[in-house]
Each structure stands twice: as structure tokens, then as C-alpha cells.
Write a protein that holds these residues in place. Sequence first.
Motif, PDB file in Angstrom:
ATOM      1  N   SER A 199       1.445  -1.134   0.141  1.00  0.00           N
ATOM      2  CA  SER A 199       0.283  -0.317  -0.022  1.00  0.00           C
ATOM      3  C   SER A 199       1.201   1.055  -0.034  1.00  0.00           C
ATOM      4  O   SER A 199       1.863   1.356   0.289  1.00  0.00           O
ATOM      5  N   VAL A 200       0.623   1.911  -0.349  1.00  0.00           N
ATOM      6  CA  VAL A 200       1.081   4.173  -0.881  1.00  0.00           C
ATOM      7  C   VAL A 200       0.512   4.563   0.548  1.00  0.00           C
ATOM      8  O   VAL A 200      -0.701   4.728   0.425  1.00  0.00           O
ATOM      9  N   SER A 224       5.427   2.096   1.240  1.00  0.00           N
ATOM     10  CA  SER A 224       5.162   0.795   0.803  1.00  0.00           C
ATOM     11  C   SER A 224       5.072   0.115   1.986  1.00  0.00           C
ATOM     12  O   SER A 224       6.496  -0.052   2.349  1.00  0.00           O
ATOM     13  N   TYR A 225       4.124  -0.372   2.506  1.00  0.00           N
ATOM     14  CA  TYR A 225       4.748  -1.403   3.537  1.00  0.00           C
ATOM     15  C   TYR A 225       4.166  -2.505   2.688  1.00  0.00           C
ATOM     16  O   TYR A 225       3.060  -2.657   2.592  1.00  0.00           O
ATOM     17  N   ASN A 230       9.081   0.503   3.666  1.00  0.00           N
ATOM     18  CA  ASN A 230      10.377   1.144   3.143  1.00  0.00           C
ATOM     19  C   ASN A 230       9.601   2.763   2.692  1.00  0.00           C
ATOM     20  O   ASN A 230       8.736   3.000   2.241  1.00  0.00           O
ATOM     21  N   VAL A 231      10.405   3.984   3.231  1.00  0.00           N
ATOM     22  CA  VAL A 231      10.043   4.937   2.849  1.00  0.00           C
ATOM     23  C   VAL A 231      11.170   6.209   2.014  1.00  0.00           C
ATOM     24  O   VAL A 231      12.770   5.624   2.468  1.00  0.00           O
ATOM     25  N   LYS A 253       5.857  -3.074  16.733  1.00  0.00           N
ATOM     26  CA  LYS A 253       4.051  -3.193  16.601  1.00  0.00           C
ATOM     27  C   LYS A 253       3.021  -3.390  15.373  1.00  0.00           C
ATOM     28  O   LYS A 253       3.665  -2.670  14.382  1.00  0.00           O
ATOM     29  N   GLY A 254       2.434  -4.038  15.515  1.00  0.00           N
ATOM     30  CA  GLY A 254       1.106  -4.389  14.493  1.00  0.00           C
ATOM     31  C   GLY A 254       2.009  -4.724  13.246  1.00  0.00           C
ATOM     32  O   GLY A 254       3.423  -5.619  13.315  1.00  0.00           O
ATOM     33  N   SER A 255       1.499  -4.735  11.815  1.00  0.00           N
ATOM     34  CA  SER A 255       2.027  -5.268  10.980  1.00  0.00           C
ATOM     35  C   SER A 255       1.447  -4.156   9.887  1.00  0.00           C
ATOM     36  O   SER A 255       0.139  -3.354  10.518  1.00  0.00           O
ATOM     37  N   GLY A 256       1.891  -4.149   8.557  1.00  0.00           N
ATOM     38  CA  GLY A 256       1.392  -3.631   7.103  1.00  0.00           C
ATOM     39  C   GLY A 256       0.154  -3.550   7.035  1.00  0.00           C
ATOM     40  O   GLY A 256       0.166  -2.882   6.704  1.00  0.00           O
ATOM     41  N   ASN A 257      -0.776  -5.092   7.624  1.00  0.00           N
ATOM     42  CA  ASN A 257      -2.111  -5.028   7.041  1.00  0.00           C
ATOM     43  C   ASN A 257      -2.463  -3.749   8.073  1.00  0.00           C
ATOM     44  O   ASN A 257      -3.499  -3.623   7.635  1.00  0.00           O
TER      45      ASN A 257
END
Length: 116
Positions: free
Chosen positions: A23-24, A42-43, A49-50, A100-104
Motif C-alpha cells: 500500500s502507498v 510502501s509497506y 520502505n520510505v 507493533k502491529g503489521s503492514g496490514n
Amino acid sequence: MKRLGKFLAVAAFLFLFLGVGESVVLDGPIRGKAGLSYSSISYSFDSLNVVIRNRTKYNLNFGGAMLFLDKNYELVARAELRPAKIKRHSSRNYKGFFSKGSGNEAKAARYLEWEF
């Protein structure tokens, strides 16, 4: 003709399943750091990545944490970026990892804050 059809089917299959976790997020300035901005976040499920841009005339060290917040300003994900030097008037690609958490979960975030 059959080869082309098989190739397109395989390409469509790969496109559907490889791009699920990406996602962006939009671009913006980094609060508390004059002259720095971020873009092209984008994760995936475990990392991101940033691109960080330095528009000042000085070399800077940059690193910290990205906090992804929902509409109620509650933390849904946190990503850590290791410190690295950004040269003057340039940009640098950073790879961060979720602590903590994830890309989702970060996909549902509405706001992005920085912690140094």
C-alpha cells in the motif's frame, strides 16, 4: 497463441497474490525536523520502505519511529527506522520494521506521526 494465454494467466495470478500486502501513503512534511519530508511509503506485512528527503544545506542524521494512528488517534502500528545520514539536498530510501502491529494493520491508519 496458447503460450501467450498461459503467460497472461500466470502473470495475472502472480500480480494478484504478490501485491496483496502493498500500500502507498501520501507524502508530507516531518514535524519537528525542518527541511525533511517523507514520500512513497510502501509497506508489506513485516516491513516498510520510505523515502526521506533532505532539502536543507546540511548533512543530517535521521532515524526514529513511525506511529500509525487510526481516526481516534489510537496506535495501530509502530515501525522503527535505524539512524542513517542523509546528505544535503538529496533523498534516501529507508527500510523499517514493525515493532507493533503489521503492514496490514497500518493500512487502516489515517494519521502518521513521528517519534525521535
